[in-house]
Design a protein around this motif. Sequence first.
Motif, short mmCIF file in Angstrom:
data_model
loop_
_atom_site.label_atom_id
_atom_site.label_comp_id
_atom_site.label_asym_id
_atom_site.label_seq_id
_atom_site.Cartn_x
_atom_site.Cartn_y
_atom_site.Cartn_z
N ASP A 241 23.39 83.46 -34.35
CA ASP A 241 24.98 83.12 -33.97
C ASP A 241 25.79 84.25 -34.70
OD1 ASP A 241 24.07 81.16 -32.30
OD2 ASP A 241 24.18 79.40 -33.84
N ALA A 242 25.54 84.85 -35.75
CA ALA A 242 26.57 85.41 -36.44
C ALA A 242 26.43 86.93 -36.18
CB ALA A 242 26.13 85.36 -38.14
N MET A 243 25.68 87.34 -35.12
CA MET A 243 25.48 88.74 -34.87
C MET A 243 26.01 89.05 -33.41
SD MET A 243 21.30 88.70 -35.96
CE MET A 243 20.81 90.31 -35.99
N ASN A 244 26.37 90.46 -33.33
CA ASN A 244 26.63 90.96 -32.03
C ASN A 244 25.40 91.01 -31.21
OD1 ASN A 244 29.26 91.44 -32.47
ND2 ASN A 244 28.99 93.28 -33.89
N PRO A 245 25.79 91.23 -29.78
CA PRO A 245 24.65 91.26 -28.80
C PRO A 245 23.83 92.72 -29.34
CG PRO A 245 26.65 90.97 -27.76
CD PRO A 245 26.93 91.26 -29.24
N ASN A 246 22.59 92.50 -29.13
CA ASN A 246 21.81 93.63 -29.46
C ASN A 246 21.53 94.02 -31.10
OD1 ASN A 246 20.66 94.31 -26.87
ND2 ASN A 246 22.64 95.19 -26.42
N ALA A 247 21.96 93.18 -31.75
CA ALA A 247 22.19 93.64 -33.28
C ALA A 247 20.77 93.41 -33.77
CB ALA A 247 23.01 92.63 -34.08
N TYR A 248 20.61 94.37 -35.16
CA TYR A 248 19.18 94.46 -35.58
C TYR A 248 19.18 93.41 -36.73
CZ TYR A 248 18.49 98.77 -33.03
OH TYR A 248 18.46 99.63 -32.22
N LEU A 249 18.07 92.86 -36.82
CA LEU A 249 17.50 92.05 -37.85
C LEU A 249 16.29 92.62 -38.57
CD1 LEU A 249 17.79 89.35 -39.73
CD2 LEU A 249 16.30 88.15 -37.92
N PHE A 250 16.28 92.60 -39.90
CA PHE A 250 15.35 93.41 -40.75
C PHE A 250 14.77 92.42 -41.31
CE2 PHE A 250 15.55 98.18 -39.94
CZ PHE A 250 16.67 98.29 -39.47
#
Length: 274
Positions: A241-250
């Motif tokens: 919910d806190a990320m932009n569309p297509n954002a990356y999570l490592f």
Amino acid sequence: MDMIFHDLTITDADFQRLVKFIHNNYGIDLSKKRQLITSRLSHSLKDRGYKDFKSFLEHLFTTKDPQDLELVLNKLTTNYTYFLREKEHFTFFRDTVLPELAQRHQRDKVLSIWSAGCSSGEEPYTLSIYLKEFFGNQAKQWDTRVLATDISQQALAKARAGVYQPPADMPSEWLRRYFVHNGAGTEYTVAPAIRDNVIFRTFNLMDPIHFKLKFDVIFCRNVMIYFDQSTRDALVKRFYDAMNPNAYLFISHSESLGQTPLFRMVASAVYRKK
Ligand SMILES: C[S@@+](CC[C@H](N)C(=O)[O-])C[C@H]1O[C@@H](n2cnc3c(N)ncnc32)[C@H](O)[C@@H]1O
């Protein structure tokens, strides 16, 4: 004189109370860590005049004394970290993520990157160095500040100080450019240009996430390993919910998001928001 230091005793009931308190408030599962709890806390409790865990826990739970709480978090979190940890992630960040974000943000020139569970700062400073390398003399036109958060005040104090003994595999070019040698010793301080690009804050990952910007990149590596599955799932949803569309999570190579409708895996331990 008794030269052998004995850990203070903790009853089953007090152990369960402390485990529940930490789990409910900070997500960390210590249910199999009785030995760790007593060995890490005993010395400090004794120094403060406590004879056993019971009296300390009574005090902690009734007063919610911030200093007691800080002690517990400093001692019971595991802050192990180092520069360039899981290096492939930084290579991916440099070669894939940064060119894409530079393109996407060429108008606003603002990137939002979060090191969640940053410990003593090596991870966000590594990111800050990669950002500096990537943007070069354009860096000043961009806002690439890295948000770096943790719940351990001790780890955050070390992070803010930015003084380290760099590991042997730290590129010598980095030492020359991005660190200042502290006299004749073995310690180096992170250079202002790298340090000023990281914002350290206290943040409990169990809390709702309300930062000003949505994130393009979140590094949350070697943090969720200490959480149980339902705590992890809830945090991953809050990240989503806190990320932009297509954002990356490592996440770390020893972790997995499992089957999730929220993210797709794009490289080892690297996910993208769907
Ligand atoms: C092992 S370190 C990981 C550091 C770095 N991300 C890395 O991969 O090297 C885990 C960090 O997570 C932090 N942590 C644990 N539970 C947390 C919580 N509920 N909120 C914020 N940070 C937490 C700990 O204090 C610790 O510094």
